[in-house]
Write a protein that holds these residues in place. Structure first.
Motif, mmCIF file in Angstrom:
data_model
loop_
_atom_site.group_PDB
_atom_site.id
_atom_site.type_symbol
_atom_site.label_atom_id
_atom_site.label_comp_id
_atom_site.label_asym_id
_atom_site.label_seq_id
_atom_site.Cartn_x
_atom_site.Cartn_y
_atom_site.Cartn_z
ATOM 1 N N ALA A 1 72.392 -6.989 87.394
ATOM 2 C CA ALA A 1 72.611 -5.965 86.370
ATOM 3 C C ALA A 1 74.082 -5.577 86.309
ATOM 4 O O ALA A 1 74.646 -5.386 85.221
ATOM 5 N N ASN A 2 74.708 -5.462 87.469
ATOM 6 C CA ASN A 2 76.129 -5.139 87.529
ATOM 7 C C ASN A 2 76.929 -6.196 86.764
ATOM 8 O O ASN A 2 77.850 -5.879 86.023
ATOM 9 N N GLY A 3 76.556 -7.455 86.936
ATOM 10 C CA GLY A 3 77.237 -8.552 86.266
ATOM 11 C C GLY A 3 77.046 -8.566 84.764
ATOM 12 O O GLY A 3 77.820 -9.184 84.039
ATOM 13 N N LYS A 4 76.020 -7.889 84.272
ATOM 14 C CA LYS A 4 75.754 -7.820 82.827
ATOM 15 C C LYS A 4 76.249 -6.511 82.208
ATOM 16 O O LYS A 4 76.006 -6.258 81.026
ATOM 17 N N ASN A 5 76.931 -5.679 82.991
ATOM 18 C CA ASN A 5 77.444 -4.410 82.477
ATOM 19 C C ASN A 5 78.270 -4.661 81.216
ATOM 20 O O ASN A 5 79.308 -5.307 81.271
ATOM 21 N N PRO A 6 77.835 -4.135 80.075
ATOM 22 C CA PRO A 6 78.567 -4.402 78.844
ATOM 23 C C PRO A 6 79.837 -3.564 78.675
ATOM 24 O O PRO A 6 80.723 -3.942 77.913
ATOM 25 N N ILE A 7 79.912 -2.439 79.366
ATOM 26 C CA ILE A 7 81.029 -1.512 79.117
ATOM 27 C C ILE A 7 81.945 -1.507 80.340
ATOM 28 O O ILE A 7 82.068 -0.511 81.055
ATOM 29 N N SER A 8 82.578 -2.653 80.570
ATOM 30 C CA SER A 8 83.458 -2.826 81.730
ATOM 31 C C SER A 8 84.545 -1.758 81.761
ATOM 32 O O SER A 8 84.933 -1.219 80.729
ATOM 33 N N ILE A 9 85.018 -1.468 82.925
ATOM 34 C CA ILE A 9 86.079 -0.499 83.237
ATOM 35 C C ILE A 9 85.583 0.929 83.030
ATOM 36 O O ILE A 9 85.606 1.733 83.961
ATOM 37 N N VAL A 10 85.118 1.260 81.830
ATOM 38 C CA VAL A 10 84.615 2.603 81.538
ATOM 39 C C VAL A 10 83.388 2.893 82.402
ATOM 40 O O VAL A 10 83.256 3.971 82.974
ATOM 41 N N THR A 11 82.488 1.938 82.490
ATOM 42 C CA THR A 11 81.355 1.988 83.409
ATOM 43 C C THR A 11 81.784 1.121 84.583
ATOM 44 O O THR A 11 81.782 -0.096 84.485
ATOM 45 N N PRO A 12 82.223 1.750 85.675
ATOM 46 C CA PRO A 12 83.039 1.075 86.688
ATOM 47 C C PRO A 12 82.314 0.094 87.616
ATOM 48 O O PRO A 12 82.189 0.317 88.819
ATOM 49 N N CYS A 13 81.881 -1.029 87.058
ATOM 50 C CA CYS A 13 81.257 -2.064 87.884
ATOM 51 C C CYS A 13 82.259 -2.655 88.877
ATOM 52 O O CYS A 13 81.860 -3.214 89.894
ATOM 53 N N HIS A 14 83.553 -2.474 88.609
ATOM 54 C CA HIS A 14 84.573 -2.962 89.550
ATOM 55 C C HIS A 14 84.551 -2.185 90.864
ATOM 56 O O HIS A 14 85.075 -2.650 91.863
ATOM 57 N N ARG A 15 83.898 -1.033 90.880
ATOM 58 C CA ARG A 15 83.821 -0.223 92.099
ATOM 59 C C ARG A 15 82.664 -0.639 93.011
ATOM 60 O O ARG A 15 82.438 0.003 94.034
ATOM 61 N N VAL A 16 81.946 -1.676 92.655
ATOM 62 C CA VAL A 16 80.856 -2.171 93.493
ATOM 63 C C VAL A 16 81.364 -3.406 94.233
ATOM 64 O O VAL A 16 81.851 -4.358 93.626
ATOM 65 N N ILE A 17 81.255 -3.335 95.558
ATOM 66 C CA ILE A 17 81.777 -4.399 96.420
ATOM 67 C C ILE A 17 80.692 -4.848 97.390
ATOM 68 O O ILE A 17 79.648 -4.209 97.491
ATOM 69 N N GLY A 18 80.962 -5.924 98.091
ATOM 70 C CA GLY A 18 80.013 -6.409 99.081
ATOM 71 C C GLY A 18 79.876 -5.437 100.237
ATOM 72 O O GLY A 18 80.775 -4.638 100.513
ATOM 73 N N SER A 19 78.757 -5.488 100.956
ATOM 74 C CA SER A 19 78.527 -4.567 102.065
ATOM 75 C C SER A 19 79.541 -4.758 103.186
ATOM 76 O O SER A 19 79.783 -3.842 103.969
ATOM 77 N N SER A 20 80.189 -5.920 103.230
ATOM 78 C CA SER A 20 81.225 -6.164 104.234
ATOM 79 C C SER A 20 82.548 -5.530 103.837
ATOM 80 O O SER A 20 83.494 -5.518 104.618
#
Length: 179
Positions: free
Chosen positions: A118-137
């Motif tokens: 779902a994160n990868g399909k986020n249509p509103i990049s930057i504004v809806t901050p999918c870039h703030r999701v990172i791996g658990s490591s």
């Protein structure tokens, strides 16, 4: 109602801003996969207020003078995707969350992979901050705009990587990561 679009330049390349009526429906990447976000018929923008505001707020964000967007959003996706995208909106500027943390937040801790999709399909990049999701490591993981763009956005927000076994909680305290 059809979608309207315009292009705007940014430090992460040319972005395609898409509106549906008075709402922002998408911020797409210059080299976005054509099938990543499916919206429908589009026409070129003729001065849409929401696209003017989105372009201005993105410029302020990239200039370092805005840390929160104030735009009406119109998400197009499944109910599960919309739930994930709403959770993304709660991640504070300069902080990150893991996919597991988002899965737990939406009440479905077993849905880590589905959250990633779902994160990868986020249509509103930057504004809806999918870039703030990172791996658990703590590692930067896949991103529609590319990992260099993800790193640039996180650096712009003042994010600094945490050691894999330490995370900064929303309260600001440090805790051992279980993720």
């Amino acid at each position: 109602m059809t979608f309207t679009y315009r292009f705007t330049d940014s430090p992460v390349g040319q972005l395609k801003l898409i509106a549906k009526g008075a709402c922002l429906a998408a911020v797409l990447w210059e080299n976005d996969r054509p099938d990543r976000v499916l919206l429908g018929a589009m026409s070129e923008d003729q001065g849409s207020d929401i696209l003017n505001r989105a372009e201005q707020q993105l410029a302020e964000y990239f200039a370092g003078t805005r840390n929160r967007f104030d735009l009406a959003l119109d998400f197009h996706g499944t109910d599960f995707q919309k739930k994930v995208w709403q959770a993304l909106l709660t991640i504070p500027f300069g902080q990150t969350r893991s996919y597991l943390e988002i899965a737990v937040q939406i009440g479905n801790p077993a849905a880590v992979r589905a959250v990633g999709a779902a994160n990868g399909k986020n249509p509103i990049s930057i504004v809806t901050p999918c870039h703030r999701v990172i791996g658990s490591s703590g590692a930067l993981t896949g991103f529609a705009g590319g990992l260099a763009a993800k790193a640039l956005l996180l650096n712009l927000e003042g994010w600094t990587p945490q050691p894999a076994n330490r995370r900064v909680a929303a309260s600001g305290s440090t805790q051992a990561s279980l993720f």
